[in-house]
Design a protein around this motif. Structure first.
Motif, PDB file in Angstrom:
ATOM      1  N   GLY A 184      31.623  -9.304  10.616  1.00 53.02           N
ATOM      2  CA  GLY A 184      32.902  -8.752  10.164  1.00 53.02           C
ATOM      3  C   GLY A 184      33.286  -9.210   8.727  1.00 53.02           C
ATOM      4  O   GLY A 184      33.622  -8.091   7.732  1.00 53.02           O
ATOM      5  N   ALA A 185      33.041 -10.434   8.540  1.00 47.80           N
ATOM      6  CA  ALA A 185      33.634 -11.081   7.062  1.00 47.80           C
ATOM      7  C   ALA A 185      32.645 -10.776   6.239  1.00 47.80           C
ATOM      8  O   ALA A 185      32.862 -10.211   4.912  1.00 47.80           O
ATOM      9  CB  ALA A 185      33.578 -12.625   7.480  1.00 47.80           C
ATOM     10  N   LEU A 186      31.162 -10.719   6.677  1.00 45.96           N
ATOM     11  CA  LEU A 186      30.323 -10.347   5.450  1.00 45.96           C
ATOM     12  C   LEU A 186      30.231  -8.921   5.375  1.00 45.96           C
ATOM     13  O   LEU A 186      29.939  -8.611   4.007  1.00 45.96           O
ATOM     14  CB  LEU A 186      28.886 -10.742   6.092  1.00 45.96           C
ATOM     15  N   GLN A 187      30.582  -8.263   6.183  1.00 45.53           N
ATOM     16  CA  GLN A 187      30.631  -6.655   5.922  1.00 45.53           C
ATOM     17  C   GLN A 187      31.945  -6.298   4.566  1.00 45.53           C
ATOM     18  O   GLN A 187      31.630  -5.768   3.844  1.00 45.53           O
ATOM     19  CB  GLN A 187      31.039  -5.934   7.274  1.00 45.53           C
ATOM     20  N   GLN A 188      32.748  -7.109   5.180  1.00 41.76           N
ATOM     21  CA  GLN A 188      33.929  -6.798   3.955  1.00 41.76           C
ATOM     22  C   GLN A 188      33.627  -7.563   2.667  1.00 41.76           C
ATOM     23  O   GLN A 188      33.785  -6.899   1.622  1.00 41.76           O
ATOM     24  CB  GLN A 188      34.953  -7.761   4.455  1.00 41.76           C
ATOM     25  N   ARG A 189      32.887  -8.742   2.507  1.00 39.82           N
ATOM     26  CA  ARG A 189      32.597  -9.237   1.357  1.00 39.82           C
ATOM     27  C   ARG A 189      31.354  -8.506   0.517  1.00 39.82           C
ATOM     28  O   ARG A 189      31.748  -7.950  -0.829  1.00 39.82           O
ATOM     29  CB  ARG A 189      31.950 -10.710   1.520  1.00 39.82           C
ATOM     30  N   LEU A 190      30.522  -7.759   1.414  1.00 43.24           N
ATOM     31  CA  LEU A 190      29.669  -6.939   0.681  1.00 43.24           C
ATOM     32  C   LEU A 190      30.232  -5.697   0.190  1.00 43.24           C
ATOM     33  O   LEU A 190      29.854  -5.255  -0.892  1.00 43.24           O
ATOM     34  CB  LEU A 190      28.480  -6.646   1.658  1.00 43.24           C
ATOM     35  N   ALA A 191      31.179  -5.103   0.784  1.00 42.06           N
ATOM     36  CA  ALA A 191      31.582  -3.977   0.696  1.00 42.06           C
ATOM     37  C   ALA A 191      32.733  -3.896  -0.571  1.00 42.06           C
ATOM     38  O   ALA A 191      32.543  -3.205  -1.582  1.00 42.06           O
ATOM     39  CB  ALA A 191      32.680  -3.062   1.886  1.00 42.06           C
ATOM     40  N   GLU A 192      33.155  -4.963  -0.919  1.00 43.18           N
ATOM     41  CA  GLU A 192      33.980  -5.191  -1.907  1.00 43.18           C
ATOM     42  C   GLU A 192      33.292  -5.401  -3.306  1.00 43.18           C
ATOM     43  O   GLU A 192      33.481  -5.083  -4.395  1.00 43.18           O
ATOM     44  CB  GLU A 192      34.835  -6.569  -1.778  1.00 43.18           C
ATOM     45  N   GLN A 193      32.112  -5.945  -3.022  1.00 47.55           N
ATOM     46  CA  GLN A 193      31.343  -6.240  -4.265  1.00 47.55           C
ATOM     47  C   GLN A 193      30.064  -5.124  -4.659  1.00 47.55           C
ATOM     48  O   GLN A 193      29.224  -4.984  -5.573  1.00 47.55           O
ATOM     49  CB  GLN A 193      30.404  -7.307  -4.201  1.00 47.55           C
ATOM     50  N   ALA A 194      29.991  -4.133  -3.606  1.00 49.80           N
ATOM     51  CA  ALA A 194      28.950  -2.875  -3.525  1.00 49.80           C
ATOM     52  C   ALA A 194      29.480  -2.009  -4.812  1.00 49.80           C
ATOM     53  O   ALA A 194      30.675  -1.714  -4.768  1.00 49.80           O
ATOM     54  CB  ALA A 194      28.817  -2.299  -2.445  1.00 49.80           C
ATOM     55  N   PRO A 195      28.298  -1.775  -5.798  1.00 53.13           N
ATOM     56  CA  PRO A 195      28.857  -0.613  -6.796  1.00 53.13           C
ATOM     57  C   PRO A 195      28.857   0.589  -6.405  1.00 53.13           C
ATOM     58  O   PRO A 195      28.289   0.825  -5.051  1.00 53.13           O
ATOM     59  CB  PRO A 195      27.598  -0.919  -7.975  1.00 53.13           C
ATOM     60  N   GLY A 196      29.324   1.834  -6.791  1.00 55.94           N
ATOM     61  CA  GLY A 196      29.239   2.946  -6.499  1.00 55.94           C
ATOM     62  C   GLY A 196      28.069   3.391  -5.975  1.00 55.94           C
ATOM     63  O   GLY A 196      26.914   3.102  -6.653  1.00 55.94           O
ATOM     64  N   ASP A 212      21.268 -11.833  -7.020  1.00 55.28           N
ATOM     65  CA  ASP A 212      21.235 -10.646  -7.809  1.00 55.28           C
ATOM     66  C   ASP A 212      20.799  -9.359  -7.230  1.00 55.28           C
ATOM     67  O   ASP A 212      20.820  -8.100  -7.959  1.00 55.28           O
ATOM     68  CB  ASP A 212      20.271 -10.692  -9.092  1.00 55.28           C
ATOM     69  N   LEU A 213      20.043  -9.405  -5.818  1.00 53.67           N
ATOM     70  CA  LEU A 213      19.693  -8.245  -5.291  1.00 53.67           C
ATOM     71  C   LEU A 213      20.250  -8.220  -3.895  1.00 53.67           C
ATOM     72  O   LEU A 213      20.413  -8.939  -3.418  1.00 53.67           O
ATOM     73  CB  LEU A 213      17.860  -8.330  -5.042  1.00 53.67           C
ATOM     74  N   PRO A 214      20.502  -6.877  -3.615  1.00 54.18           N
ATOM     75  CA  PRO A 214      20.211  -5.584  -4.333  1.00 54.18           C
ATOM     76  C   PRO A 214      21.340  -5.196  -5.448  1.00 54.18           C
ATOM     77  O   PRO A 214      20.969  -4.419  -6.316  1.00 54.18           O
ATOM     78  CB  PRO A 214      20.502  -4.549  -3.193  1.00 54.18           C
ATOM     79  N   PHE A 215      22.148  -6.070  -5.834  1.00 53.03           N
ATOM     80  CA  PHE A 215      23.101  -6.017  -6.601  1.00 53.03           C
ATOM     81  C   PHE A 215      23.579  -7.514  -6.738  1.00 53.03           C
ATOM     82  O   PHE A 215      23.553  -8.290  -5.798  1.00 53.03           O
ATOM     83  CB  PHE A 215      24.080  -5.021  -6.741  1.00 53.03           C
ATOM     84  N   PRO A 216      24.548  -7.899  -8.032  1.00 55.12           N
ATOM     85  CA  PRO A 216      25.083  -9.063  -8.036  1.00 55.12           C
ATOM     86  C   PRO A 216      26.224  -9.323  -6.752  1.00 55.12           C
ATOM     87  O   PRO A 216      27.010  -8.694  -6.699  1.00 55.12           O
ATOM     88  CB  PRO A 216      25.971  -9.193  -9.510  1.00 55.12           C
ATOM     89  N   ILE A 217      25.921 -10.311  -6.011  1.00 60.65           N
ATOM     90  CA  ILE A 217      26.990 -10.685  -4.979  1.00 60.65           C
ATOM     91  C   ILE A 217      27.199 -12.148  -4.931  1.00 60.65           C
ATOM     92  O   ILE A 217      26.046 -12.939  -5.079  1.00 60.65           O
ATOM     93  CB  ILE A 217      26.010 -10.428  -3.838  1.00 60.65           C
TER      94      ILE A 217
END
Length: 190
Positions: A54-66, A176-181
């Motif tokens: 749950g926590a990782l999903q939230q962090r990834l969603a916050e940083q995911a580009p459009g 840096d992959l798949p986007f900066p995280i």
């Protein structure tokens, strides 16, 4: 011994196919298809495992580009006989409410949070299948002493078509992959 439920009987002698997973009446929620065989997660999930997902999903969603979606426990169609269910998937598949799987060619990152009952599949079997399908990045998340989180980051090597571990993150994960995280791993576990 009681009879097997009808959904457990393979529809053909050579086993199951990926599309069969969508037609299993009264089947348990978490079923994966590996090499034409059904894999059921029957043991209860540990609370640590669920909190980390749950926590990782939230962090990834916050940083995911459009154009990127972060999905939890969604199967990925690798080929006709393989449709595993990673804990998290980052893909470019547009949202569709009735969709039950994601195509491998749209998947940019798979995340497996290791549990004792799934360790062999998460660390040995699934990585080889994800690499064969061309998924560029994979993370394996493990629990260390005192509930600390360690993330092994893998990237697909174009020459060998296998994953190469690029780092083991403790404390802070920065890729840096798949986007900066960037994730403070110390904030994931309760």
């Amino acid at each position: 011994m009681t009879d097997l439920p009808e959904w457990m009987r393979p529809p053909r002698p050579e086993g199951w196919l990926a599309e069969d997973l969508d037609h299993l009446p009264n089947a348990p929620r978490h079923i994966e298809l590996i090499d034409g065989s059904l894999i059921l997660t029957m043991s209860p999930q540990r609370r640590w495992h669920m909190k980390i997902i749950g926590a990782l999903q939230q962090r990834l969603a916050e940083q995911a580009p459009g154009g990127h979606e972060v999905d939890r426990e969604m199967t990925v169609l690798l080929d006709p006989k393989n449709r595993p269910e990673p804990d998290l998937v980052v893909s470019t598949t547009p949202y569709e409410g009735d969709q039950t799987w994601l195509p491998a060619q749209d998947v940019e990152l798979v995340v497996e949070v290791v549990s004792p009952e799934s360790e062999q599949r998460d660390k040995k079997m699934k990585p080889a299948k994800y690499a064969d399908a061309g998924i560029r990045s994979m993370w394996i998340v493990e629990q260390e002493a005192d509930d600390a989180v360690a993330v092994s980051v893998y990237e697909l090597d174009d020459v060998t078509s296998a994953y190469t571990r690029t780092q083991v993150a403790r404390g802070t994960l920065k890729v840096d992959l798949p986007f900066p995280i960037e994730v403070d791993l110390t904030t994931l576990a309760p």
